[in-house]
Design a protein around this motif. Structure first.
Motif, mmCIF file in Angstrom:
data_model
loop_
_atom_site.group_PDB
_atom_site.id
_atom_site.type_symbol
_atom_site.label_atom_id
_atom_site.label_comp_id
_atom_site.label_asym_id
_atom_site.label_seq_id
_atom_site.Cartn_x
_atom_site.Cartn_y
_atom_site.Cartn_z
ATOM 1 N N GLN A 1 -1.826 8.581 -9.287
ATOM 2 C CA GLN A 1 -2.295 8.314 -7.927
ATOM 3 C C GLN A 1 -1.357 7.318 -7.250
ATOM 4 O OE1 GLN A 1 -4.760 9.498 -6.018
ATOM 5 N NE2 GLN A 1 -5.398 10.967 -7.574
ATOM 6 N N VAL A 2 -1.122 7.513 -5.971
ATOM 7 C CA VAL A 2 -0.314 6.568 -5.192
ATOM 8 C C VAL A 2 -1.147 6.126 -4.003
ATOM 9 C CG1 VAL A 2 1.792 6.214 -3.857
ATOM 10 C CG2 VAL A 2 1.848 7.675 -5.890
ATOM 11 N N ARG A 3 -1.435 4.833 -3.970
ATOM 12 C CA ARG A 3 -2.267 4.306 -2.893
ATOM 13 C C ARG A 3 -1.915 2.846 -2.659
ATOM 14 N NH1 ARG A 3 -8.837 4.945 -2.308
ATOM 15 N NH2 ARG A 3 -8.989 3.986 -0.247
ATOM 16 N N VAL B 1 -11.006 0.771 11.150
ATOM 17 C CA VAL B 1 -10.848 0.149 9.828
ATOM 18 C C VAL B 1 -12.172 -0.483 9.425
ATOM 19 C CG1 VAL B 1 -9.692 -1.691 8.528
ATOM 20 C CG2 VAL B 1 -8.391 -0.352 10.176
ATOM 21 N N VAL B 2 -12.528 -0.334 8.145
ATOM 22 C CA VAL B 2 -13.734 -0.987 7.616
ATOM 23 C C VAL B 2 -13.329 -1.964 6.521
ATOM 24 C CG1 VAL B 2 -15.974 -0.684 6.499
ATOM 25 C CG2 VAL B 2 -15.140 1.054 8.108
ATOM 26 N N ILE B 3 -13.773 -3.193 6.664
ATOM 27 C CA ILE B 3 -13.511 -4.257 5.690
ATOM 28 C C ILE B 3 -14.859 -4.732 5.158
ATOM 29 C CG2 ILE B 3 -12.668 -6.646 5.442
ATOM 30 C CD1 ILE B 3 -10.647 -5.885 7.737
ATOM 31 N N PRO C 1 -13.892 1.112 2.277
ATOM 32 C CA PRO C 1 -13.147 -0.071 1.825
ATOM 33 C C PRO C 1 -12.734 0.057 0.366
ATOM 34 C CG PRO C 1 -15.127 -0.712 3.029
ATOM 35 C CD PRO C 1 -15.229 0.763 2.786
ATOM 36 N N ASN C 2 -11.570 -0.522 0.034
ATOM 37 C CA ASN C 2 -11.031 -0.385 -1.308
ATOM 38 C C ASN C 2 -10.249 -1.653 -1.674
ATOM 39 O OD1 ASN C 2 -8.635 0.459 -3.194
ATOM 40 N ND2 ASN C 2 -10.167 2.058 -3.438
ATOM 41 N N PRO C 3 -10.488 -2.203 -2.858
ATOM 42 C CA PRO C 3 -9.773 -3.426 -3.255
ATOM 43 C C PRO C 3 -8.255 -3.259 -3.268
ATOM 44 C CG PRO C 3 -11.624 -2.996 -4.737
ATOM 45 C CD PRO C 3 -11.468 -1.774 -3.879
#
Length: 228
Positions: free
Chosen positions: A57-59, A113-115, A138-140
């Motif tokens: 995976q690339v993120r 954007v969601v934080i 949202p993602n760390p």
């Protein structure tokens, strides 16, 4: 697909078989983005990995030095203690359960954007089915799940973008607008490409970047070297 006269004229300036340097490509982009509106400039990167495997995976995320040219609306899920800090940093919306219910009941998506602070992920997790498909969860790894929501808001407003593979192993990201200078576009391009190289999985074998193409909203694709 039938193309308009403006597109065909722009396409004549692009050599299909040529892979341009980033400097050449930005100059050409400026010449081929001829619409009356301020076209978005996007970079499409095909990677030599297989997104079906978890270890390939690339993120990630990167702050573009010149922003995206788009006004970013930020929603923050946080407790009352962090709400003031989030708003002071520029958040358009900040709150908890009431915002989650607004999304669920009213199909409300007036944000880009969601934080979320970590303690709010129990609430946000219930929204996975609606936020996930829109790329808003949202993602760390992307820095959008963090106790420092104020910093995350400022970065998003400054031009922070997330990148991730689609099912065809391609990353699609905006790097600016046609109104940007060639130098601004190139700086943004190098920042994004550098971040993609940095995110290369250890399991990736062979050629990592298969191809990279730049294109304005209404313009032809321009092949560009994946080097920085």
């Amino acid at each position: 697909m039938k193309r308009g006269k403006r597109y065909l004229e722009a396409a004549k300036k692009v050599e299909l078989s040529k892979v341009y340097t980033s400097t050449e490509a930005m100059k050409l982009l400026k010449e081929t983005a001829t619409s009356k509106f301020d076209e978005s400039i996007e970079l499409h990167i095909r990677l030599g990995v297989d997104s079906r495997h978890a270890d390939q995976q690339v993120r990630g995320a990167v702050v573009l030095p010149n922003g995206t040219g788009k006004k970013i609306r930020v929603l923050v899920f946080c407790n009352d203690k962090l709400k003031e800090a989030a708003t002071a940093a520029g958040a358009d919306y900040a709150g908890g359960m009431e915002l989650a219910e607004k999304i669920q009941k009213e199909n409300w998506f007036d944000f880009d954007v969601v934080i979320a602070s970590p303690d709010m992920m129990g609430v946000v997790g219930r929204l996975g089915r609606v936020l996930g498909p829109k790329g808003l969860m949202p993602n760390p790894k992307a820095g959008t799940v963090t106790p420092d929501v104020a910093k995350a808001v400022k970065e998003s407003k400054a031009g922070k973008i997330e990148f991730r593979l689609d099912k065809a192993n391609i990353i699609h990201c905006p790097i600016g607008k046609a109104s940007f200078t060639a130098e601004q576009l190139e700086a943004n391009y190098k920042a994004l490409m550098g971040a993609v190289w940095k995110a290369k999985p250890a399991a990736a074998k062979g050629q990592y970047i298969k191809s990279a193409v730049l294109a304005a909203t209404m313009g032809p694709g321009i092949r560009v070297s994946g080097n920085i």
